[in-house]
Design a protein around this motif. Sequence first.
Motif, PDB file in Angstrom:
ATOM      1  N   LYS A   1      47.317 150.432  19.948  1.00  0.00           N
ATOM      2  CA  LYS A   1      46.517 150.389  20.971  1.00  0.00           C
ATOM      3  C   LYS A   1      45.513 149.692  20.133  1.00  0.00           C
ATOM      4  N   LEU A   2      45.131 148.619  21.232  1.00  0.00           N
ATOM      5  CA  LEU A   2      44.128 147.496  21.170  1.00  0.00           C
ATOM      6  C   LEU A   2      42.624 148.147  21.830  1.00  0.00           C
ATOM      7  N   PRO A   3      41.596 147.521  21.344  1.00  0.00           N
ATOM      8  CA  PRO A   3      40.704 148.284  21.507  1.00  0.00           C
ATOM      9  C   PRO A   3      39.535 147.329  22.587  1.00  0.00           C
ATOM     10  N   ASP A   4      39.053 147.543  24.055  1.00  0.00           N
ATOM     11  CA  ASP A   4      38.444 147.218  24.850  1.00  0.00           C
ATOM     12  C   ASP A   4      37.799 145.899  24.470  1.00  0.00           C
ATOM     13  N   PRO A   5      38.649 144.626  24.609  1.00  0.00           N
ATOM     14  CA  PRO A   5      37.572 143.707  24.021  1.00  0.00           C
ATOM     15  C   PRO A   5      35.711 143.171  24.608  1.00  0.00           C
ATOM     16  N   GLU A   6      35.747 144.545  25.741  1.00  0.00           N
ATOM     17  CA  GLU A   6      33.905 143.743  25.650  1.00  0.00           C
ATOM     18  C   GLU A   6      33.036 144.839  25.257  1.00  0.00           C
ATOM     19  N   GLN A   7      33.722 146.212  24.442  1.00  0.00           N
ATOM     20  CA  GLN A   7      33.632 147.228  23.682  1.00  0.00           C
ATOM     21  C   GLN A   7      33.445 145.830  22.284  1.00  0.00           C
ATOM     22  N   LEU A   8      34.149 145.208  21.890  1.00  0.00           N
ATOM     23  CA  LEU A   8      33.702 144.425  20.493  1.00  0.00           C
ATOM     24  C   LEU A   8      33.394 143.609  20.763  1.00  0.00           C
TER      25      LEU A   8
ATOM     26  N   ARG B   1      35.966 139.700  33.172  1.00  0.00           N
ATOM     27  CA  ARG B   1      36.198 140.502  32.742  1.00  0.00           C
ATOM     28  C   ARG B   1      37.152 140.132  31.612  1.00  0.00           C
ATOM     29  N   LEU B   2      37.025 140.556  30.290  1.00  0.00           N
ATOM     30  CA  LEU B   2      37.516 139.857  28.990  1.00  0.00           C
ATOM     31  C   LEU B   2      38.888 140.885  29.049  1.00  0.00           C
ATOM     32  N   HIS B   3      40.033 140.111  28.406  1.00  0.00           N
ATOM     33  CA  HIS B   3      41.064 141.174  28.104  1.00  0.00           C
ATOM     34  C   HIS B   3      42.034 141.055  26.825  1.00  0.00           C
ATOM     35  N   LEU B   4      42.918 141.508  26.329  1.00  0.00           N
ATOM     36  CA  LEU B   4      43.561 141.187  24.602  1.00  0.00           C
ATOM     37  C   LEU B   4      44.790 141.841  24.667  1.00  0.00           C
ATOM     38  N   SER B   5      45.751 141.013  24.732  1.00  0.00           N
ATOM     39  CA  SER B   5      46.767 141.533  24.212  1.00  0.00           C
ATOM     40  C   SER B   5      47.144 140.971  22.732  1.00  0.00           C
ATOM     41  N   VAL B   6      48.836 141.175  22.551  1.00  0.00           N
ATOM     42  CA  VAL B   6      49.073 141.086  21.452  1.00  0.00           C
ATOM     43  C   VAL B   6      51.095 140.607  21.980  1.00  0.00           C
TER      44      VAL B   6
END
Lengths: 318, 176
Positions: B2-9, B160-165
Motif C-alpha cells: 500500500k503506497l502512501p500519498d506523496p502529498e502527505q510525505l 498533483r504528485l503520484h507515486l507508483s512502483v
Amino acid sequence: MYNPQLNAQGQLQHLLSIEGLPKRLLIDILDTAESFVGVAEREVKKVPLLRGKTVCNIFFENSTRTRTTFEIAAKRLSADVLNLNVSTSSQSKGETILDTVNNLIAMHADMFVVRHQQSGAAHFIAQHVPPHISVINAGDGRHAHPTQGLLDVFTIRKYKPEMHNLRVAIVGDVLHSRVARSEIHALTTLGVPEIRVIAPRTLLPTDVEKLGVQVYHDMAQGLKDVDVVMMLRLQNERMAGALLPSTQEFFQTFGLTPERLALAKPDAIVMHPGPMNRGVEIDSAVADGKQSVILPQVTYGIAVRMAVMAILAGGNAA
Amino acid sequence: MKLPDPEQLLENLYQQLLPAIDENTVLVGIYTGGVWLMEKLLPKLQAALGHELAFGKLDAAMYRDDYAQRGLKTKSLPAYIPFDVNGKHIILIDDIFYTGRTTRAVMNELFDYGRPASIQLAVLINRGGAQLPVRPDMTGADLPLAAQQSFELSMNTQGRLHLSVTDVTNGVSGDV
C-alpha cells in the motif's frame, strides 16, 4: 545505408559531416551543448567527463582558432590534449597519414580531431581506427566542417528559437567554403524554410540549388527581410586564378555594410565563422555593431564541441 | 504494498525542513522529481519564513560515475545555480534516495561552484540500499524496496504528485 558516423545501435561513433546526421542526433548535440554553456561561468571551469582520456588534435592544415577551441573544449572536459601540427612535422619527412595515426593509437589516444586540406581525410582516418576511438572532422578541404555548422545553428537557435519561421542568407565565397555546406545541411535538417546564398557566379558551386537554397547575385535583393545574415570568409588561400577582380571590388558589391544590413529585418543577427577580413566581406561597423553575434559564436563553439566530445566518449564499455 | 500519498510525505518533509532553514540557507532541487518537490515547497516555506529563499537546480549528469558505461543522459538539463555557493547552507531536495550515487555526483558539482558551509539532504522517500557513506538528513518516509523494483514519482497537469512502483526488467534502472 552504411553511415560511418553511426555505430550498430545508431549512436554517434564519429562526427564527420552534418550530411547524413539524423535530426534526432543533431538536436541531441544542441540540447547537450546547452548544459555545457554554464560550465565556463563557474569557479571551476571543468567537468570530469573525459578524465583520463587523451584527445589528439591532428592538424594537417593550420588553424589556430579551431584548434584552440577544440583544445579548450577538451580541457574543460578534463581530457589530456595533444596538439600535432603535421604540416610542420613528420609528414614533411614523408610519413603517411595512417602511419601518423597508428603511432598515436600506439600512444593510447582516445579521440582524434582532424583538420586536413583534402576532402575526405577524416572519413579515411575514421575507417582505419579501432572501434573505441572516435574521429571528429575539424574541416576537410571544401567538404565539411560539422562543428562549425553545429555551433552556427546553436547560435541561431539561441537568438531565434523559432527555426521553422526563419529566412537565412549565407553571403560570400560559397565555392570554397566547407562551412557553408555544413551550415546549409544543418539548417535544412532543422527545418529552416528559406535559405538563400548570395555570391558572385564565380564563387558558387555549379549545382548549389540542389542543396535546397535560393541563389541571389545581388545583396539588395538577397538580404531583404532576412532574420539571419551568415557571412563567409573570402578564402584567398584556396583561390587559384582570377575568380575575383579585387578584394576592394568584392567589398563594393558583396561586403556587408550598415546600409545593406538595414535591408534585413531590424532585429536580424549577423554571424561570421572567423577569421574576419574587415573591409573585404564585412565592414567594421557591422562586425562590431549591436546586431553582431560573432563573439558569442566563439563562446558557444566551445560548448558545442564539448557536447560532441562528451557524446562520443561516453558509454563505450563493452 | 500500500503506497502512501506523496502529498502527505511532502507535508512530513516540510515539517522537518522549516526549522532547518536560516537566512543563509539555499535549496537545490535535483532534476526531475526533486525540482518538482522544491517548487511545491518553496511558496509554503517562504510564507512561513516571511522571506525569500534562494534556490537552484542540478542534474549532475556530467559528474555521474556511470558515464563510461552508459554515456551522457540524452536529456541532461542545464544547471541553474544563480547564487554564490561559498559559505551557504545548502539543502539538497531529491525524490527517492537509493544508492547515494546521485548525491555524490551533485555534491561534486556543487564544489565546482565554490565551498559551501554545509550540505544536507532532504528526500521524499528513503528506499534503503545505500552504496556509499551518504544518508538523507530529512525524510518524508522510509520505505524499503527490493532491488528489482523502483519507485516512480510523477506529477499530473494539475501539479498533483503520484507515486507508483514498477518492476525493473533490464536490471540497470533504478540507479537513483
